[in-house]
Design a protein around this motif. Structure first.
Motif, PDB file in Angstrom:
ATOM      1  N   GLU A  66       1.046  -1.266   0.038  1.00  0.00           N
ATOM      2  CA  GLU A  66      -0.414   0.065  -0.074  1.00  0.00           C
ATOM      3  C   GLU A  66       0.936   1.723   0.281  1.00  0.00           C
ATOM      4  OE1 GLU A  66      -2.868   0.022   3.364  1.00  0.00           O
ATOM      5  OE2 GLU A  66      -3.851  -1.876   1.940  1.00  0.00           O
ATOM      6  N   LEU A  67       1.972   1.058  -0.060  1.00  0.00           N
ATOM      7  CA  LEU A  67       2.717   2.203  -0.108  1.00  0.00           C
ATOM      8  C   LEU A  67       3.524   2.662  -1.249  1.00  0.00           C
ATOM      9  CD1 LEU A  67       5.436   1.362   2.978  1.00  0.00           C
ATOM     10  CD2 LEU A  67       3.402   3.028   2.994  1.00  0.00           C
ATOM     11  N   PRO A  68       3.556   4.209  -1.737  1.00  0.00           N
ATOM     12  CA  PRO A  68       4.367   4.492  -3.079  1.00  0.00           C
ATOM     13  C   PRO A  68       6.141   3.842  -2.193  1.00  0.00           C
ATOM     14  CG  PRO A  68       3.303   5.951  -1.675  1.00  0.00           C
ATOM     15  CD  PRO A  68       1.928   5.019  -1.157  1.00  0.00           C
ATOM     16  N   ALA A  69       6.337   4.070  -3.115  1.00  0.00           N
ATOM     17  CA  ALA A  69       7.679   4.169  -2.954  1.00  0.00           C
ATOM     18  C   ALA A  69       8.998   4.564  -3.722  1.00  0.00           C
ATOM     19  CB  ALA A  69       8.486   2.429  -3.162  1.00  0.00           C
ATOM     20  N   ILE A  70       9.861   5.064  -2.814  1.00  0.00           N
ATOM     21  CA  ILE A  70      11.168   5.844  -4.139  1.00  0.00           C
ATOM     22  C   ILE A  70      12.600   4.805  -4.595  1.00  0.00           C
ATOM     23  CG2 ILE A  70      12.905   7.801  -4.399  1.00  0.00           C
ATOM     24  CD1 ILE A  70       9.866   8.612  -4.465  1.00  0.00           C
ATOM     25  N   PHE A  71      12.546   4.384  -5.021  1.00  0.00           N
ATOM     26  CA  PHE A  71      14.306   3.203  -5.051  1.00  0.00           C
ATOM     27  C   PHE A  71      15.373   3.585  -5.294  1.00  0.00           C
ATOM     28  CE2 PHE A  71      10.725   0.134  -4.249  1.00  0.00           C
ATOM     29  CZ  PHE A  71      11.919  -0.677  -3.275  1.00  0.00           C
TER      30      PHE A  71
ATOM     31  N   PRO B 176       2.890   3.692  -7.076  1.00  0.00           N
ATOM     32  CA  PRO B 176       3.225   4.386  -7.922  1.00  0.00           C
ATOM     33  C   PRO B 176       5.214   4.442  -7.637  1.00  0.00           C
ATOM     34  CG  PRO B 176       2.351   6.148  -6.524  1.00  0.00           C
ATOM     35  CD  PRO B 176       1.881   4.937  -6.265  1.00  0.00           C
ATOM     36  N   ALA B 177       6.090   3.819  -8.151  1.00  0.00           N
ATOM     37  CA  ALA B 177       6.946   2.978  -7.659  1.00  0.00           C
ATOM     38  C   ALA B 177       8.450   3.916  -8.354  1.00  0.00           C
ATOM     39  CB  ALA B 177       7.470   2.083  -7.792  1.00  0.00           C
ATOM     40  N   VAL B 178       9.394   5.081  -8.196  1.00  0.00           N
ATOM     41  CA  VAL B 178       9.840   5.745  -8.547  1.00  0.00           C
ATOM     42  C   VAL B 178      11.243   5.193  -8.767  1.00  0.00           C
ATOM     43  CG1 VAL B 178      11.384   7.960  -9.168  1.00  0.00           C
ATOM     44  CG2 VAL B 178       8.636   8.264  -8.695  1.00  0.00           C
ATOM     45  N   SER B 179      12.092   5.202  -9.752  1.00  0.00           N
ATOM     46  CA  SER B 179      13.817   4.554  -9.488  1.00  0.00           C
ATOM     47  C   SER B 179      14.331   6.015  -9.474  1.00  0.00           C
ATOM     48  CB  SER B 179      14.242   3.813 -10.345  1.00  0.00           C
ATOM     49  OG  SER B 179      13.622   2.348  -9.663  1.00  0.00           O
ATOM     50  N   LEU B 180      15.459   6.244  -8.822  1.00  0.00           N
ATOM     51  CA  LEU B 180      16.580   7.758  -9.410  1.00  0.00           C
ATOM     52  C   LEU B 180      18.098   6.737  -8.620  1.00  0.00           C
ATOM     53  CD1 LEU B 180      14.503  10.705  -6.538  1.00  0.00           C
ATOM     54  CD2 LEU B 180      14.999  10.037  -9.179  1.00  0.00           C
TER      55      LEU B 180
ATOM     56  N   GLU C 174       1.834  14.423  -0.099  1.00  0.00           N
ATOM     57  CA  GLU C 174       0.445  14.039  -0.518  1.00  0.00           C
ATOM     58  C   GLU C 174      -0.113  13.296   1.101  1.00  0.00           C
ATOM     59  OE1 GLU C 174      -0.752  13.460  -3.004  1.00  0.00           O
ATOM     60  OE2 GLU C 174       0.809  13.838  -4.557  1.00  0.00           O
ATOM     61  N   GLU C 175       0.920  13.778   1.846  1.00  0.00           N
ATOM     62  CA  GLU C 175       0.474  13.442   3.670  1.00  0.00           C
ATOM     63  C   GLU C 175      -0.084  11.928   3.013  1.00  0.00           C
ATOM     64  OE1 GLU C 175      -2.925  16.391   4.242  1.00  0.00           O
ATOM     65  OE2 GLU C 175      -1.482  17.760   3.883  1.00  0.00           O
ATOM     66  N   LYS C 176       0.862  11.548   3.824  1.00  0.00           N
ATOM     67  CA  LYS C 176       1.186  10.181   3.257  1.00  0.00           C
ATOM     68  C   LYS C 176       2.155   8.862   3.789  1.00  0.00           C
ATOM     69  CE  LYS C 176      -0.249   8.927  -1.111  1.00  0.00           C
ATOM     70  NZ  LYS C 176      -1.184   7.759  -2.205  1.00  0.00           N
ATOM     71  N   PRO C 177       2.166   7.703   4.019  1.00  0.00           N
ATOM     72  CA  PRO C 177       3.709   7.336   3.869  1.00  0.00           C
ATOM     73  C   PRO C 177       4.433   7.387   2.878  1.00  0.00           C
ATOM     74  CG  PRO C 177       1.979   6.704   5.576  1.00  0.00           C
ATOM     75  CD  PRO C 177       1.368   7.075   5.259  1.00  0.00           C
ATOM     76  N   VAL C 178       5.211   6.960   2.961  1.00  0.00           N
ATOM     77  CA  VAL C 178       6.430   6.717   1.467  1.00  0.00           C
ATOM     78  C   VAL C 178       7.493   5.916   1.985  1.00  0.00           C
ATOM     79  CG1 VAL C 178       7.686   7.916  -0.407  1.00  0.00           C
ATOM     80  CG2 VAL C 178       5.426   8.564   0.357  1.00  0.00           C
ATOM     81  N   LEU C 179       7.523   4.557   1.074  1.00  0.00           N
ATOM     82  CA  LEU C 179       9.165   3.889   1.111  1.00  0.00           C
ATOM     83  C   LEU C 179      10.286   4.732   0.590  1.00  0.00           C
ATOM     84  CD1 LEU C 179      10.111   1.089   2.074  1.00  0.00           C
ATOM     85  CD2 LEU C 179       9.391   0.051  -0.585  1.00  0.00           C
ATOM     86  N   PHE C 180      10.746   5.075   1.853  1.00  0.00           N
ATOM     87  CA  PHE C 180      12.760   5.579   0.696  1.00  0.00           C
ATOM     88  C   PHE C 180      13.334   4.299   1.816  1.00  0.00           C
ATOM     89  CE2 PHE C 180      16.321   6.435   2.082  1.00  0.00           C
ATOM     90  CZ  PHE C 180      16.991   7.551   1.275  1.00  0.00           C
TER      91      PHE C 180
END
Length: 265
Positions: free
Chosen positions: A76-81, A131-135, A156-162
């Motif tokens: 359920e988490l949007p993610a930044i990898f 959504p998942a973003v790769s940087l 977005e006022e919600k948890p994000v995985l970094f």
């Protein structure tokens, strides 16, 4: 911009989970840099588990530990990898294959070579439609990715995985792009005050000149200087020791300042 850390995952050479890493950063255990155990993530289906490279295992292990610690549902988490090097081991194998007389490249090598492969495996393992973003921004990957993840959690006022990770590159590429060891770290970032600690992030003009790694044990300081993802170790040390702390990371012609404060009863 202020965000909270609600879960931490950390794996690498001599760092097998946040509990072990925390004890080392607190000075209660020795760091054995020769030890690296990256079990295949059990969340992956059997075929993907077999194909997952060390870099993919590293990223997913960190991300899953952070989710477990925060009590979050991973899917359920949007993610930044984020990774500076990507999967250098796979790239080196592809280059060697291309230079061979046959010149054939395995399809599994090819699909693991792209920069967003760990994010793809993550979404498969947890059936995520978020959504998942790769940087990847060379030595400034940590600054850019942490700022991106924090801004998303805040806006977005919600948890994000970094999740940030890097591993050595073998062969001729590794001789130019020296990365001394494997290291990965993940946070669950939330916009609300959390039970652990808060980060205040700000961009400031000019480049930072101080060495932020001098307080680390020698082996970890060397890791931080020769692995772009491991630049986050001073922040992890301050979290482990319960200290409020401020340090800076390079970001182009500017620098990112990170102020850490702990939740106090």
């Amino acid at each position: 911009m202020i965000i909270s850390i609600n879960g931490i995952g950390c794996w690498g050479e001599g760092l097998h989970g946040w509990r072990e890493t925390k004890a080392i950063l607190q000075g209660e255990a020795q760091h054995d840099r020769t030890s690296l155990k990256l079990p295949p993530p059990e969340s992956l289906p059997a075929n993907e588990r077999r194909r997952a490279s060390q870099v993919i295992r590293l990223a997913i292990l960190c991300a899953e530990e952070a989710c477990q610690q925060a009590g979050c549902h991973a899917g359920e988490l949007p993610a930044i990898f984020a990774s500076s090097n990507g999967d250098g081991y796979i790239i080196n194998r592809i280059l060697n294959s291309l230079a061979s007389p046959a010149g054939a490249v395995s399809p599994s090598l090819f699909h693991n070579s792209v920069h967003n492969a760990p994010a793809g495996y993550w979404m498969i393992s947890h059936k995520s439609h978020q959504p998942a973003v790769s940087l990847g921004l060379y030595d400034e990957t940590l600054s850019a990715a942490l700022l991106k993840a924090a801004a998303e959690a805040y806006a977005e006022e919600k948890p994000v995985l970094f999740c940030i990770y890097d591993a050595p590159i073998p062969g001729s590429l590794g001789a130019i792009r020296r990365t001394g060891s494997s290291f990965g770290c993940a946070f669950i970032l939330t916009p609300a005050p959390g039970p652990m600690c808060q980060l205040a992030l700000s961009l400031k003009e000019g480049q930072c000149a101080d060495d932020p790694f001098t307080s680390l044990p020698e082996s970890l300081a060397d890791m931080a200087r020769h692995n772009p993802a491991a630049q986050i170790l001073p922040l992890l040390q301050a979290i482990a020791q319960g200290q409020d702390h401020s340090f800076s990371l390079p970001y182009g012609a500017n620098h990112l300042t990170i102020d850490l404060t702990h939740a106090h009863p």
